[in-house]
Design a protein around this motif. Structure first.
Motif, PDB file in Angstrom:
ATOM      1  N   TRP A 174       0.831  -1.196   0.000  1.00  9.97           N
ATOM      2  CA  TRP A 174       0.000   0.000   0.000  1.00  9.97           C
ATOM      3  C   TRP A 174       0.874   1.258   0.000  1.00  9.97           C
ATOM      4  O   TRP A 174       2.064   1.205   0.290  1.00  9.97           O
ATOM      5  N   ASP A 175       0.246   2.386  -0.344  1.00 10.08           N
ATOM      6  CA  ASP A 175       0.949   3.669  -0.444  1.00 10.08           C
ATOM      7  C   ASP A 175       0.689   4.533   0.782  1.00 10.08           C
ATOM      8  O   ASP A 175      -0.355   4.439   1.434  1.00 10.08           O
ATOM      9  N   VAL A 176       1.641   5.395   1.079  1.00 10.39           N
ATOM     10  CA  VAL A 176       1.493   6.458   2.067  1.00 10.39           C
ATOM     11  C   VAL A 176       1.508   7.775   1.320  1.00 10.39           C
ATOM     12  O   VAL A 176       2.416   8.024   0.515  1.00 10.39           O
ATOM     13  N   ASN A 177       0.517   8.611   1.540  1.00  8.26           N
ATOM     14  CA  ASN A 177       0.452   9.900   0.857  1.00  8.26           C
ATOM     15  C   ASN A 177       0.678  11.016   1.866  1.00  8.26           C
ATOM     16  O   ASN A 177      -0.242  11.489   2.516  1.00  8.26           O
ATOM     17  N   ALA A 178       1.923  11.409   2.032  1.00  8.50           N
ATOM     18  CA  ALA A 178       2.261  12.511   2.942  1.00  8.50           C
ATOM     19  C   ALA A 178       3.215  13.477   2.262  1.00  8.50           C
ATOM     20  O   ALA A 178       3.995  14.157   2.925  1.00  8.50           O
ATOM     21  N   THR A 179       3.175  13.530   0.934  1.00 12.10           N
ATOM     22  CA  THR A 179       3.994  14.422   0.093  1.00 12.10           C
ATOM     23  C   THR A 179       5.453  14.416   0.563  1.00 12.10           C
ATOM     24  O   THR A 179       6.084  13.377   0.566  1.00 12.10           O
ATOM     25  N   CYS A 180       5.971  15.573   0.979  1.00  7.40           N
ATOM     26  CA  CYS A 180       7.397  15.668   1.289  1.00  7.40           C
ATOM     27  C   CYS A 180       7.809  14.788   2.463  1.00  7.40           C
ATOM     28  O   CYS A 180       8.967  14.366   2.560  1.00  7.40           O
ATOM     29  N   LEU A 181       6.882  14.503   3.363  1.00  3.80           N
ATOM     30  CA  LEU A 181       7.195  13.684   4.528  1.00  3.80           C
ATOM     31  C   LEU A 181       6.902  12.206   4.289  1.00  3.80           C
ATOM     32  O   LEU A 181       7.015  11.393   5.212  1.00  3.80           O
ATOM     33  N   GLY A 182       6.505  11.853   3.072  1.00  3.69           N
ATOM     34  CA  GLY A 182       6.048  10.507   2.786  1.00  3.69           C
ATOM     35  C   GLY A 182       7.039   9.427   3.147  1.00  3.69           C
ATOM     36  O   GLY A 182       6.678   8.416   3.768  1.00  3.69           O
ATOM     37  N   PHE A 183       8.307   9.605   2.782  1.00  3.64           N
ATOM     38  CA  PHE A 183       9.279   8.540   3.026  1.00  3.64           C
ATOM     39  C   PHE A 183       9.521   8.355   4.519  1.00  3.64           C
ATOM     40  O   PHE A 183       9.603   7.215   5.014  1.00  3.64           O
ATOM     41  N   MET A 184       9.605   9.463   5.269  1.00  2.27           N
ATOM     42  CA  MET A 184       9.809   9.342   6.710  1.00  2.27           C
ATOM     43  C   MET A 184       8.602   8.676   7.369  1.00  2.27           C
ATOM     44  O   MET A 184       8.753   7.859   8.282  1.00  2.27           O
ATOM     45  N   LYS A 185       7.400   9.018   6.918  1.00  4.14           N
ATOM     46  CA  LYS A 185       6.205   8.398   7.469  1.00  4.14           C
ATOM     47  C   LYS A 185       6.181   6.902   7.150  1.00  4.14           C
ATOM     48  O   LYS A 185       5.820   6.072   7.998  1.00  4.14           O
ATOM     49  N   ALA A 186       6.572   6.548   5.930  1.00  9.11           N
ATOM     50  CA  ALA A 186       6.606   5.140   5.545  1.00  9.11           C
ATOM     51  C   ALA A 186       7.629   4.374   6.385  1.00  9.11           C
ATOM     52  O   ALA A 186       7.373   3.238   6.811  1.00  9.11           O
ATOM     53  N   MET A 187       8.783   4.987   6.639  1.00 11.28           N
ATOM     54  CA  MET A 187       9.784   4.338   7.491  1.00 11.28           C
ATOM     55  C   MET A 187       9.248   4.140   8.905  1.00 11.28           C
ATOM     56  O   MET A 187       9.484   3.106   9.544  1.00 11.28           O
ATOM     57  N   ASP A 188       8.518   5.128   9.409  1.00  9.47           N
ATOM     58  CA  ASP A 188       7.942   5.019  10.739  1.00  9.47           C
ATOM     59  C   ASP A 188       6.943   3.864  10.813  1.00  9.47           C
ATOM     60  O   ASP A 188       6.925   3.078  11.770  1.00  9.47           O
ATOM     61  N   LEU A 189       6.102   3.740   9.794  1.00 11.18           N
ATOM     62  CA  LEU A 189       5.129   2.651   9.757  1.00 11.18           C
ATOM     63  C   LEU A 189       5.818   1.296   9.633  1.00 11.18           C
ATOM     64  O   LEU A 189       5.385   0.306  10.233  1.00 11.18           O
ATOM     65  N   ALA A 190       6.885   1.254   8.836  1.00  9.37           N
ATOM     66  CA  ALA A 190       7.647   0.002   8.716  1.00  9.37           C
ATOM     67  C   ALA A 190       8.217  -0.410  10.073  1.00  9.37           C
ATOM     68  O   ALA A 190       8.158  -1.587  10.466  1.00  9.37           O
TER      69      ALA A 190
END
Length: 335
Positions: free
Chosen positions: A111-127
């Protein structure tokens, strides 16, 4: 906050094969040599070809990361995409990458995370949270963007966006896009540019464009100020500001669109006599609009609770009406 144990076992990257230099851009646009570099400070760019989609590039980078981590796609417990510009609305880019890695029928969540500029950091947090709670051991996190998909290289002026000299209208912050598509369908003889920095709104608009079958719409997936900075003077024949972010706190009023920071660039790109419409359900926003817009070079034509004859009530307006707020509409004309 407590740290969550997380180890990055592998990383990968991918750049499009084709390199486009600033000198080539100068030649393509008919500019003097060195103009593009002087304006933007970039000497070259990597340009994606047709086969280099967001998911294709992400899959290549993922294979490199897995090779470093000494694992295979079958070892993955979860795939999280963190793209700012999605490849398509549905299915998500993560699902497309899942399929490219041969996991289309594996049952591996994607699935995708849609948080624009913060997206990758948010995805890492969820991981990290999935790993910490024991729901996953190995998580693939990726970000892959092609932000230039909407570029028109023919000419660097507003009329060329639509390939002819038709009148060009501008909608600032089109939200879900229903008003802009309605205008495009009602006035096929014009071209309309819509600005919207939130990717969800852009995705919703794409579906409405497809359903309505309109071809006179162009999208700037970003802030309107950035677009106004590069539009030619007196190139816009009509502009719309429908239910903008109210920024209700007094200390945030300077962030509203109806401030000199935005209105002066808007006045520069609007033709003499061009119409500027504003719709809002916030009385204080309308108060500031009536004060600031005339100072930027506009005359007030009309203001009140009655909408324009060609108005389409948006989902934001419907929400305001349900909550008991009264819409107000103002029409200005560029001097």
């Amino acid at each position: 906050m407590f740290p969550i144990p997380l180890t990055i076992r592998g990383t990968g990257s991918y750049q499009p094969r084709r390199v486009l230099t600033s000198e080539e851009i100068d030649a393509r646009l008919g500019w003097r040599p060195g103009s593009c570099h002087a304006l933007y400070g970039i000497r070259s760019r990597h340009v994606a070809d047709e086969d280099e989609t967001s998911s294709a590039m992400a899959a290549e980078a993922a294979r490199e990361a897995m090779e470093m981590a000494e694992c295979t796609p079958r070892d993955l417990d979860l795939i999280i995409g963190a793209c700012g510009v999605m490849e398509q609305p549905i299915p998500s880019t993560a699902v497309l990458v899942q399929d490219r890695l041969g996991l289309g029928r594996s049952g591996t969540p994607a699935w995708d995370v849609n948080a624009t500029c913060l997206g990758f950091m948010k995805a890492m947090d969820l991981a990290a949270l999935h790993i910490a709670t024991g729901r996953a051991k190995r998580v693939l996190v990726f970000s892959s963007d092609i932000a230039s998909v909407g570029l028109d290289w023919r000419r660097p002026d507003a009329a060329a966006i639509f390939g002819d000299a038709r009148p060009v209208w501008l909608e600032v912050g089109f939200g879900g896009g229903e008003h802009m598509v309605h205008m495009a369908a009602s006035y096929p003889e014009i071209g309309i540019i819509g600005c919207e920095p939130f990717i969800n709104g852009v995705a919703m608009l794409l579906g409405k464009i497809r359903a309505a079958g309109v071809g006179n719409v162009s999208v700037h997936p970003g802030d309107a100020r950035d677009l106004m900075d590069v539009l030619p003077p007196a190139s816009i024949a009509k502009a719309f500001l429908n239910y903008p972010d109210p920024w209700p706190k007094a200390r945030h009023h300077r962030r509203r669109f109806v401030t000199p920071e935005h209105l002066i660039p808007l006045a520069r790109v609007m033709q003499p006599g061009a119409e500027f419409r504003v719709a809002t359900d916030i009385p204080d926003y309308m108060r500031q609009t009536l004060e600031e817009v005339p100072l930027a070079g506009f005359d007030l034509v009309a203001e009140g609770p009655e909408p324009w004859q060609d108005w389409l009530s948006t989902r934001y307006e419907q929400k305001a009406l349900r909550e008991g707020r009264v819409p107000h509409y103002a029409t200005f004309r560029r001097r």
